[in-house]
Each structure stands twice: as structure tokens, then as C-alpha cells.
Design a protein around this motif. Structure first.
Motif, PDB file in Angstrom:
ATOM      1  N   LEU A  45       1.036   8.474 -15.240  1.00  0.00           N
ATOM      2  CA  LEU A  45       1.733   8.591 -13.955  1.00  0.00           C
ATOM      3  C   LEU A  45       1.280   9.831 -13.196  1.00  0.00           C
ATOM      4  N   PHE A  46       1.077  10.927 -13.913  1.00  0.00           N
ATOM      5  CA  PHE A  46       0.586  12.135 -13.247  1.00  0.00           C
ATOM      6  C   PHE A  46      -0.730  11.851 -12.541  1.00  0.00           C
ATOM      7  N   ARG A  47      -1.624  11.185 -13.222  1.00  0.00           N
ATOM      8  CA  ARG A  47      -2.935  10.910 -12.630  1.00  0.00           C
ATOM      9  C   ARG A  47      -2.826   9.939 -11.460  1.00  0.00           C
ATOM     10  N   MET A  48      -1.935   8.955 -11.563  1.00  0.00           N
ATOM     11  CA  MET A  48      -1.744   8.014 -10.456  1.00  0.00           C
ATOM     12  C   MET A  48      -1.173   8.728  -9.233  1.00  0.00           C
ATOM     13  N   GLU A  49      -0.182   9.585  -9.461  1.00  0.00           N
ATOM     14  CA  GLU A  49       0.399  10.333  -8.343  1.00  0.00           C
ATOM     15  C   GLU A  49      -0.649  11.227  -7.704  1.00  0.00           C
ATOM     16  N   ARG A  50      -1.506  11.798  -8.533  1.00  0.00           N
ATOM     17  CA  ARG A  50      -2.535  12.704  -8.035  1.00  0.00           C
ATOM     18  C   ARG A  50      -3.564  11.943  -7.180  1.00  0.00           C
ATOM     19  N   GLU A  51      -3.906  10.737  -7.622  1.00  0.00           N
ATOM     20  CA  GLU A  51      -4.900   9.944  -6.896  1.00  0.00           C
ATOM     21  C   GLU A  51      -4.369   9.511  -5.533  1.00  0.00           C
ATOM     22  N   GLY A  52      -3.129   8.989  -5.501  1.00  0.00           N
ATOM     23  CA  GLY A  52      -2.603   8.447  -4.253  1.00  0.00           C
ATOM     24  C   GLY A  52      -3.321   7.171  -3.855  1.00  0.00           C
ATOM     25  N   ILE A  53      -2.966   6.647  -2.680  1.00  0.00           N
ATOM     26  CA  ILE A  53      -3.586   5.419  -2.198  1.00  0.00           C
ATOM     27  C   ILE A  53      -3.864   5.565  -0.711  1.00  0.00           C
ATOM     28  N   LEU A  54      -4.968   4.971  -0.293  1.00  0.00           N
ATOM     29  CA  LEU A  54      -5.417   5.078   1.095  1.00  0.00           C
ATOM     30  C   LEU A  54      -4.648   4.085   1.972  1.00  0.00           C
ATOM     31  N   ILE A  55      -4.248   4.520   3.177  1.00  0.00           N
ATOM     32  CA  ILE A  55      -3.604   3.585   4.107  1.00  0.00           C
ATOM     33  C   ILE A  55      -4.320   3.619   5.451  1.00  0.00           C
ATOM     34  N   ASP A  56      -4.167   2.526   6.184  1.00  0.00           N
ATOM     35  CA  ASP A  56      -4.767   2.378   7.510  1.00  0.00           C
ATOM     36  C   ASP A  56      -3.711   2.726   8.547  1.00  0.00           C
ATOM     37  N   GLY A  57      -3.720   3.977   9.012  1.00  0.00           N
ATOM     38  CA  GLY A  57      -2.711   4.439   9.955  1.00  0.00           C
ATOM     39  C   GLY A  57      -2.759   3.701  11.280  1.00  0.00           C
ATOM     40  N   ALA A  58      -3.936   3.370  11.744  1.00  0.00           N
ATOM     41  CA  ALA A  58      -4.063   2.662  13.024  1.00  0.00           C
ATOM     42  C   ALA A  58      -3.435   1.280  12.935  1.00  0.00           C
ATOM     43  N   LEU A  59      -3.648   0.597  11.817  1.00  0.00           N
ATOM     44  CA  LEU A  59      -3.057  -0.730  11.638  1.00  0.00           C
ATOM     45  C   LEU A  59      -1.532  -0.639  11.611  1.00  0.00           C
ATOM     46  N   LEU A  60      -0.995   0.370  10.924  1.00  0.00           N
ATOM     47  CA  LEU A  60       0.462   0.534  10.881  1.00  0.00           C
ATOM     48  C   LEU A  60       1.017   0.850  12.268  1.00  0.00           C
ATOM     49  N   ALA A  61       0.300   1.652  13.038  1.00  0.00           N
ATOM     50  CA  ALA A  61       0.747   1.970  14.399  1.00  0.00           C
ATOM     51  C   ALA A  61       0.810   0.707  15.251  1.00  0.00           C
ATOM     52  N   ALA A  62      -0.199  -0.145  15.101  1.00  0.00           N
ATOM     53  CA  ALA A  62      -0.196  -1.408  15.856  1.00  0.00           C
ATOM     54  C   ALA A  62       0.965  -2.291  15.414  1.00  0.00           C
ATOM     55  N   GLN A  63       1.225  -2.330  14.106  1.00  0.00           N
ATOM     56  CA  GLN A  63       2.352  -3.123  13.612  1.00  0.00           C
ATOM     57  C   GLN A  63       3.675  -2.562  14.122  1.00  0.00           C
ATOM     58  N   SER A  64       3.783  -1.242  14.215  1.00  0.00           N
ATOM     59  CA  SER A  64       5.007  -0.624  14.735  1.00  0.00           C
ATOM     60  C   SER A  64       5.260  -1.034  16.175  1.00  0.00           C
ATOM     61  N   ARG A  65       4.202  -1.029  16.985  1.00  0.00           N
ATOM     62  CA  ARG A  65       4.371  -1.427  18.385  1.00  0.00           C
ATOM     63  C   ARG A  65       4.827  -2.881  18.475  1.00  0.00           C
ATOM     64  N   GLU A  66       4.206  -3.724  17.682  1.00  0.00           N
ATOM     65  CA  GLU A  66       4.563  -5.143  17.699  1.00  0.00           C
ATOM     66  C   GLU A  66       6.003  -5.362  17.227  1.00  0.00           C
ATOM     67  N   LEU A  67       6.375  -4.656  16.143  1.00  0.00           N
ATOM     68  CA  LEU A  67       7.752  -4.784  15.644  1.00  0.00           C
ATOM     69  C   LEU A  67       8.752  -4.285  16.686  1.00  0.00           C
ATOM     70  N   GLY A  68       8.403  -3.191  17.363  1.00  0.00           N
ATOM     71  CA  GLY A  68       9.293  -2.669  18.405  1.00  0.00           C
ATOM     72  C   GLY A  68       9.532  -3.678  19.508  1.00  0.00           C
ATOM     73  N   GLU A  69       8.468  -4.366  19.936  1.00  0.00           N
ATOM     74  CA  GLU A  69       8.610  -5.382  20.979  1.00  0.00           C
ATOM     75  C   GLU A  69       9.495  -6.543  20.510  1.00  0.00           C
ATOM     76  N   ARG A  70       9.294  -6.963  19.266  1.00  0.00           N
ATOM     77  CA  ARG A  70      10.093  -8.072  18.738  1.00  0.00           C
ATOM     78  C   ARG A  70      11.554  -7.668  18.573  1.00  0.00           C
ATOM     79  N   ILE A  71      11.792  -6.426  18.158  1.00  0.00           N
ATOM     80  CA  ILE A  71      13.165  -5.938  17.989  1.00  0.00           C
ATOM     81  C   ILE A  71      13.889  -5.924  19.335  1.00  0.00           C
ATOM     82  N   MET A  72      13.192  -5.465  20.387  1.00  0.00           N
ATOM     83  CA  MET A  72      13.803  -5.442  21.716  1.00  0.00           C
ATOM     84  C   MET A  72      14.096  -6.848  22.219  1.00  0.00           C
TER      85      MET A  72
END
Length: 878
Positions: free
Chosen positions: A487-514
Motif C-alpha cells: 500500500l505504501f508503494r501504491m500510494e507513493r506511485e499515485g495515478i495519472l488523471i486527465d484534468g482537461a477531460l474532467l473539466a469538460a465533464q464538469s461543464r457538461e454536468l453543470g449544464e445538465r444539472i441546471m
């Protein structure tokens, strides 16, 4: 149930004084005041009444003081005792489920409901009742007490009463304002004014009663082990009979439990602090002292150490100081980064760490700590690769008693009778809290050296208990300790995320929520705050007149998710609300938040895996929680698309197929289930064929769906009522499914009954590997708590065994990757799934080996099947 709670109070609270208070038979002074007092109470059930005398016997045998005062209610005895204690500076805890006693709460008096673990101090009373403790009596007077048949103001509940008291300050203030209070409740108040003083008198807990004991009599007397053994055997308290073989229960009682025979004495003085072993804590700030300490550390066979850090985020925390202990009662603190006006000189941090690094990185130098994984991160932040971790008291406690608290303060209090120094005592709290770097060196030494000393002493108590049981020792040494490193090694490694994709999903979710919000306004015919239960309840149940499914504890119509789910089947607005809630949670929890949690240095998200959290052995993921991303909706699955592999890599997912059902087949040894899994059949289709009596190739989709619900429902102890609700069928039809299932799979029914009986007998169940899954409520008097414990008894061995298997798989995979010197990394664990980050050149090899590695960690009566997939992101890897 009562004895269990009393034992828990003694063990956890370690009181200097202790009393068990019963109502005495006969009338009290309140009956003279008001003949109708408690007149509506039904007689005590015979089954309960027969337990009173045995209870008194058991209490006496434990050595606990039993108080029954003729003519005085138990509440008044308690009230008098806590005020006597308060007068001489003694803190009191009242264990009760009675809301009336909240009027006794003060800075020195706390309530604890041992049934629900609710604790009420002064702030807790305000949160629960909406008034201060000194106003609770006024609130009770206005609402009345139906249990004691004391009327209040008709139609006035806790919320109205609290509102009036907040506006007018007290009952007298409410009475004075009565002419101006409008509506029906105002009329009811005015009609009740003459009664209220009498109601208040009846509900007032007296604190000045004449008692046949003083506080000084409520002190420890040794338990009568022989009598306890006889009583435990008579009442079949089997696990406690075994406990007597180890040590008698801790006692806390007067010399004679017959209270009327105890003479009165002078008031007690506050107890003195318990004597402890002399502690020698040294502050190391010069080179000679440091070198002597280092020589002692290097020569010791086992060293307890702790890194005091600048932050709780393991990836950002820096060392403020280090503490070491090689023998009980003695420890060292080496301050390295304290910074405040007038701070004495400290040894240079670079020099100290360079001298200590060889020892920290020496795998043969055995080390001990409390939650070592955090210290390992802190050291790693300074370029030190910790090795040689032999023991962790957090994990020792977790293996022994997964249902208890495992922080060092709780462990010290429970096992050493040691009240440790709280962090707030040295650094303050709230707005006035200072960083540990600013804590004075002498105080920091007391706090930090104590950590190392206490940990060493805890190890001396916990490890012999773990090591004495071969199964617990296997879980600790072969599962938990190796998992800690993975677990220590897994926490140390972490995982890569696509911030731009999440930002686009946030905008889309915001529109649907409204858009959903506007649709909800149209359905309701008005705008309202969708997040306000009060406004939502007004729209649904007052304006739209939807049926009330259930009510909250305050009597208001509930708008929780279960209610909305039921209403959504027939009405469009609840369906819109559910979708709005789901999307809002995804946006706030994941698409908005995850990009903010990327570590600037690594460009990755680093979750923390809690290893000593779930009683079943399952891991928990926090900051952020990556185990609860919903995968049953398209929106939830899209979030997994944002977890990506770096260039020239792919993510590989490997998960156990239907693992808990396979474990059920192994544990129950049901021949038909074992055969179905052994032949590789579709278990739900094969079971449906058995239940419906049709050839396997003629099973319909609905039949398979029903049986899948039964298969998984039984694992979680689902009743016919729950199954009927899930499948939207009649309860009788659901019961028929369950009855047919057990008729075709008698081994499953026998296993469930056998497991319930075993759980009741010993207080715990076990996984295949011997992990103990404790069930404190399994012998509760009845009702929801015991039923929940019985369901847990059935499910816990399956969920716990699955947790053990995935941990063993993590260890096996990590060892293989290291042995082969591959660049592939374990980056996530989610329930029965492992996620790996694999260089393209290693993909074929990893996918070929993973199933065998994971399925080969244990031999069950049915084969373990592992499914794998790969892709550029987590979702595609499924």
C-alpha cells in the motif's frame, strides 16, 4: 445485553468510581404528587422481569455497586451522585438512553448512549435538542413526556418548543409571551398554562436526595471469579467463560453491594493520578548525546520510532523531529525543525538524517511503529527508503479487535491504563492551534518521546496475544504486514488523471444539472431550493400532496433517497430530483475536486488506503476516495475514463469473478453450488435452472435476474421483504424464491444456521484464513441491532475472505513484479479489482501471468477465476 454494555463501559472508561442504578420497587414521591404518573405504562413482560434477579446477581459478582433507593427513582439517584461528584471536581459519564437526563449535562457531566454510541456533551445537547442543557427541562415541560404520562402542550413538538425557548429564553419567558403566540398551538399553550409548573416539577430530576452511600463508597472491589464462572455457564455466556481463563473482569464497586448496609462517610476528594512507571525522556540537541543515542539504537534488537511531522498529508509532510525507544519507560526526542522566538539550538537536520539513513534503510535493523506507513512517507519525502519494519501496533490491534479503535491514545488507555498527552494539549486547537514546529522543545519532548515509549509498551502486550494464535498470527504476519508495504508503494506511485477531460465533464454536468433544476421548477409550478429538505418537503407533500412514505425523528415527512426512489416509480418530480442529486454529487465529489488534488510535483493523484478501517478487512480509500466512483451509470463510468496511462503505457484491470459467491460455495460445501462453479457454468443461470426446474438453456432473462438477486441477496442476509422490494414483486413470491433456493441448496441453509449459532456462542466469526470478525451486538436483546449482527455474521466471512484474497493477490503480484524487475506498477485496488500501469513492452507478459498469480494465492473447493482487460484508461480496461 446489559452486562455487555457495563463491561464495555468499565473497559473503555476505566472509571475511578462506578455505580449501576435500578429503580427500587414501590411508589416514589412523584406518585404522591400526581397519581397518574406513569399510569399508562404496561406491565413489564414476564421474559424481562425474570432477568432482573439474575442481573443483580451478575452485577454483584462483577464487583460493581448496585444502587436501589426506596422511594427515589433511578434518575434522581443519578442526578444526586453526579452533582456530588461535580462539587468535588470529579467528571461523570451517565450511560443512558433517556433524553430526560440531558438536563444534567454540564462541563463535568456527559451522557453516552451505549446502545447507539451517541455522546452528548454541552455542544451535543444543543445540536440534538436545539437548546442548552440548562433549557432541556423547559423544553420537556412544553412537549411533555408520554412515557411517564406527563402531559405537555398539545400539538407542540421539540422543534416548536425549541423555537419558543430560543425566542423567549426560558419556560417563564414563553409563559409570559403566551398571549401573543398565535395559531392553534398558541391557544393550546394558553389552555395549558396552569398545568406547566406542575409538569415541570414532575420532570425535574432531583439532585439533593438522601442516599445511603457517598461517592467514596463506589470504588473497586475484586470480581468473584468463581461466582462469575457459575453464572456465565448458567446463562451460556460462552465467550466470557473463556475470558475468565485469562483474567477476571476489572472491578469497580464498593465493599458491599447491599447499599442499605453501607454507612455514610465524609464527601470524597478527587482521585489522584494513577501511579505509572518512571519515565525517562531525553531531549537530544547536542552531538555527543546524539551519537550515544544512535549507538544504542544501532545495537538494539527492536526499536520503536516515530516521525513527528509538519502536516497530515503524507505526500507533503516534512520531519519536525524524531523519537526513539529501545526499552519501556525510556525514550529520546531529536528536534530538527522547531522554529519560534527563542528556540534553543538544534542539530542540523541534514547531518542527523545522513547519520540515521543507513539504520533506517537497513533491512536487518528491526523497527516498530504505530501506523508506520505514515512515518515511511515522511521519511521518503526526505529521500530515505525505510526498511526493516518488523511490527506495527496499529495492525496488531486491528487483527486482534477489528471492531475497536486503533489510534495510539485509545490503545494506551485500553491496554496500559495510560492517559496519553493529546495533540491539542501541546499545540492547542481551533483558531488558536499552532504548528508543531512552534511547540516548545520540552513540551514537544514529552509528547513525541511518549509516542515511541507507548508504542513499545503496546507491542509488548499486543504481539504475544497475536503470536499465541496461529490463525491470527498468519493474518498479521502473512497478510497485513506485507500488505502495508504494498500500500505504501501504491500510494507513493499515485495515478495519472486527465484534468482537461474532467473539466469538460464538469461543464457538461453543470449544464445538465441546471436543465434538471428548471424541469423540477416546471413540475412543481414554482422555484425552490432542491437542496433544502424543508422546501422540498413543502413542495412534495403540501403543495403536490404526494403520499408520505415515512417520517423523520422529528415527525416531518422524510425526503431521503429511499423515499424519492419509491415515489419516482409513480411521479416525475422525485425522479428528476434523484437524477439531480446523482449528477450534483458526481460533479462536486469528482469532476470538480479531482483536478484540485493532483500533486504538483508528481502530476498524479495519490489516494490514501486505510488498512485498519473496515471490520471485514477491506481497504478504504480516502483523499480522494477512488473506491466509490459509481459504475452503474454512464456518467460514473465516464469519470473512470479520466484515469489514464502515461504515454507508451496501458492500464490493466484484473478482478476476481463472482468471488463472494464462490466463497459461499466453499464455506457451505453445498454439492450443487460447488459443482456449478467447478464446471464453469453461469452460476445465476445454473441456479435458475435448479430453482425453476427447467433446462439450463431454457432459462429466461427474467428468471436469471430474479435468481441473481437471490444469490447476492442471501450473501448480505436479505429478507423476503428486501428481496420483494428489489424485484418489485409480492413478499410471498419473494419468500417462495428463497424457500426454493434453500430446498435446492440445503448446504447454504445449514451454513447460515451454523454460522449464526457460532457467532452467538463466541461473539465472532472467521474468514477462511482465520481473520476474526467481531459482532458486539450478536447477543443483543432483540430488534434491529441483533438482526443486523446476524446478517453480518453470514456476510462477514465471505466479504472478509474476499478482502484477504485480494490482499494476498496484491502481495503475490508485487513480489513477482519485483522478482522479474519489471517496470509495471500496482496503482489502485478497488474491492475485488487490481489496476496496474503497464509499459507496452510488458503488457503481454503481465496479462499472461496475472490470472495465475491471483488465482493461485489460495486453494478453495471451487476455482478462483480472474478476468483481465486493458486500455488507455481505467474504463476501457474493463
Amino acid at each position: 445485553g446489559v452486562i455487555s454494555m457495563l463491561r464495555r463501559l468499565i473497559e473503555d472508561g476505566k472509571p475511578d468510581y462506578f455505580g449501576v442504578v435500578f429503580d427500587a420497587p414501590g411508589k416514589t414521591f412523584r406518585d404522591d404528587w400526581y397519581p397518574l404518573y406513569k399510569a399508562n405504562r404496561t406491565a413489564m413482560p414476564d421474559d424481562l422481569g425474570r432477568q432482573i434477579v439474575p442481573l443483580h446477581e451478575l452485577i454483584a459478582a462483577h464487583g460493581w455497586p448496585l444502587l436501589m433507593v426506596e422511594g427515589v427513582e433511578a434518575d434522581d439517584v443519578i442526578g444526586t451522585l453526579v452533582r456530588k461528584a461535580e462539587a468535588v471536581g470529579v467528571d461523570s459519564v451517565i450511560s443512558t438512553g433517556d433524553k430526560d437526563l440531558a438536563q444534567l449535562v454540564s462541563p463535568r457531566v456527559t451522557l453516552v448512549n451505549t446502545m447507539s454510541n451517541e455522546v452528548l456533551d454541552e455542544n451535543g445537547v444543543i445540536e440534538k435538542f436545539g437548546v442548552r442543557a440548562d433549557q432541556v427541562l423547559d423544553l420537556l415541560t412544553l412537549t411533555g413526556d408520554s412515557v411517564d404520562n406527563v402531559p405537555g402542550v398539545p400539538k407542540v413538538g421539540p422543534k416548536t418548543a425549541a423555537k419558543w425557548i430560543a425566542e423567549h429564553g426560558s419556560l417563564q419567558g414563553v409563559i409570559a409571551a403566551a398571549p401573543g403566540i398565535g395559531g392553534v398551538v398558541g391557544e393550546n399553550l394558553r389552555a395549558t398554562l396552569a398545568w406547566l409548573p406542575e409538569g415541570r416539577r414532575l420532570l425535574t430530576i432531583r439532585t439533593d436526595c438522601e442516599l445511603p452511600v457517598e461517592l467514596s463508597h463506589l470504588v473497586a472491589r475484586p470480581a468473584d471469579a468463581d461466582k462469575l464462572k457459575e453464572l456465565y455457564e448458567r446463562f451460556e455466556f460462552k465467550s466470557w467463560v473463556k475470558d475468565l481463563g485469562a483474567s477476571a473482569p476489572r472491578a469497580a464497586s464498593p465493599a458491599d453491594t447491599q447499599t442499605e448496609r453501607i454507612p455514610a462517610t465524609e464527601a470524597v476528594t478527587p482521585p489522584s493520578a494513577q501511579a505509572v512507571t518512571t519515565r525517562r525522556y531525553a531531549l537530544i540537541v547536542d552531538e555527543d548525546s546524539f551519537e550515544k543515542m544512535l549507538a544504542e539504537v544501532e545495537q538494539a534488537t527492536l526499536v520503536s520510532f516515530s516521525a513527528t511531522a509538519s502536516a497530515i498529508d503524507p505526500m507533503r509532510a516534512r520531519i519536525v523531529g524524531l523519537s526513539f525507544a529501545t526499552e519501556s519507560g525510556s525514550a529520546y526526542y531529536v528536534p530538527l525543525a522547531h522554529a519560534y522566538a527563542g528556540v534553543p539550538p538544534q542539530l542540523p537536520i541534514e547531518h542527523v538524517l545522513s547519520r540515521l539513513k543507513p539504520w533506517f534503510e537497513n533491512a536487518h535493523a528491526k523497527k516498530l511503529g504505530q501506523n508506520v506507513k505514515f512515518d515511511q512517507h515522511v521519511l521518503a519525502n526526505h529521500g530515505i527508503a525505510l526498511a526493516g519494519v518488523a511490527h506495527d501496533t496499529l495492525l496488531q490491534s486491528y487483527v486482534l479487535e477489528s471492531h475497536r479503535l486503533h489510534d495510539m491514545d485509545s490503545l494506551a488507555w485500553r491496554h496500559l491504563d495510560w492517559k496519553t498527552i493529546a495533540y491539542a494539549e501541546v499545540a492547542g486547537k481551533g483558531a488558536n492551534q499552532i504548528a508543531f514546529e512552534q511547540v516548545a522543545l520540552d513540551r514537544a519532548t514529552e509528547y513525541s518521546a511518549e509516542d515511541a515509549d507507548v508504542t513499545l509498551q503496546l507491542h509488548g502486550i499486543l504481539q504475544p496475544r497475536v503470536g499465541a494464535d496461529a490463525k491470527l498470527d498468519f493474518v498479521y504476519s502473512r497478510i497485513e504486514m506485507p500488505t502495508r508495504e504494498v500500500l505504501f508503494r501504491m500510494e507513493r506511485e499515485g495515478i495519472l488523471i486527465d484534468g482537461a477531460l474532467l473539466a469538460a465533464q464538469s461543464r457538461e454536468l453543470g449544464e445538465r444539472i441546471m436543465a434538471l433544476e428548471q424541469k423540477a421548477f416546471q413540475e412543481a409550478g414554482q422555484p425552490f431550493n432542491l437542496a433544502s429538505p424543508k422546501q422540498l418537503g413543502d413542495v412534495l407533500f403540501n403543495k403536490m400532496q404526494l403520499p408520505v412514505v415515512k417520517k423523520t425523528s422529528t415527525g416531518q415527512p422524510s425526503t431521503d433517497e429511499d423515499v424519492l426512489q419509491q415515489l419516482a416509480a409513480d411521479y416525475p418530480l422525485p425522479k428528476l430530483l434523484l437524477e439531480h442529486r446523482a449528477l450534483s454529487k458526481l460533479k462536486s465529489t469528482y469532476t470538480d475536486k479531482l483536478p484540485q488534488m493532483v500533486d504538483a510535483r508528481t502530476g498524479r493523484v495519490h489516494t490514501c488506503f486505510g488498512q485498519a478501517t473496515a471490520v471485514t478487512g477491506r481497504l478504504a480509500s480516502t483523499d480522494p476516495n477512488l473506491q466509490n466512483i459509481p459504475v452503474r451509470t454512464a456518467e460514473g463510468r465516464r469519470i473512470r475514463e479520466a484515469f489514464i496511462a502515461p504515454p507508451d503505457h496501458v492500464l490493466v484491470s484484473a478482478d476476481y469473478s463472482q468471488i463472494e459467491l464462490r466463497i459461499m460455495a466453499h464455506l457451505s460445501a453445498d454439492a450443487s453450488l460447488v459443482e456449478a462453479f467447478s464446471t464453469g457454468a453461469d452460476i445465476h443461470r445454473a441456479t435458475a435452472a435448479e430453482i425453476f426446474g427447467v433446462p439450463i438453456d431454457q432459462v429466461t432473462a427474467d428468471q436469471r435476474r430474479y435468481i441473481k438477486a437471490v444469490n447476492f441477496g442471501l450473501i448480505y442476509g436479505m429478507s423476503a421483504f428486501g428481496l420483494a422490494a428489489q424485484l418489485s414483486i409480492e413478499r410471498s413470491a419473494a419468500q417462495q424464491f428463497i424457500d426454493r433456493y434453500f430446498a435446492r441448496y440445503p448446504g447454504v441453509a445449514a451454513y447460515m444456521q451454523r454460522t449464526r449459532e457460532l457467532a452467538r456462542s463466541q461473539g465472532f466469526v472467521e474468514t477462511v484464513f482465520g481473520r476474526r470478525l467481531w459482532l458486539p451486538d450478536i447477543n443483543a436483546g432483540g430488534g434491529p441491532r441483533r438482526q443486523a449482527a446476524e446478517r453480518a455474521a453470514i456476510n462477514a466471512p465471505m466479504q472478509g475472505t474476499a478482502a484477504d484474497l485480494i490482499k494476498l493477490a496484491m502481495i503475490a503480484v508485487r513480489e513477482w513484479l519485483d522478482a522479474q524487475r519489471l517496470q509495471t506498477k500496482l496503482v489502485l485496488q478497488v474491492h475485488d479489482e487490481l489496476v496496474l500501469e503497464v509499459p507496452a513492452g510488458e503488457l503481454e507478459r503481465v496479462r499472461e501471468q496475472l490470472p495465475g498469480l491471483m488465482s493461485g494465492v489460495a486453494r478453495l473447493d471451487v476455482p478462483l477465476v480472474v478476468d483481465t482487460g486493458c486500455g488507455p484508461n481505467w474504463e476501457k480496461a474493463h
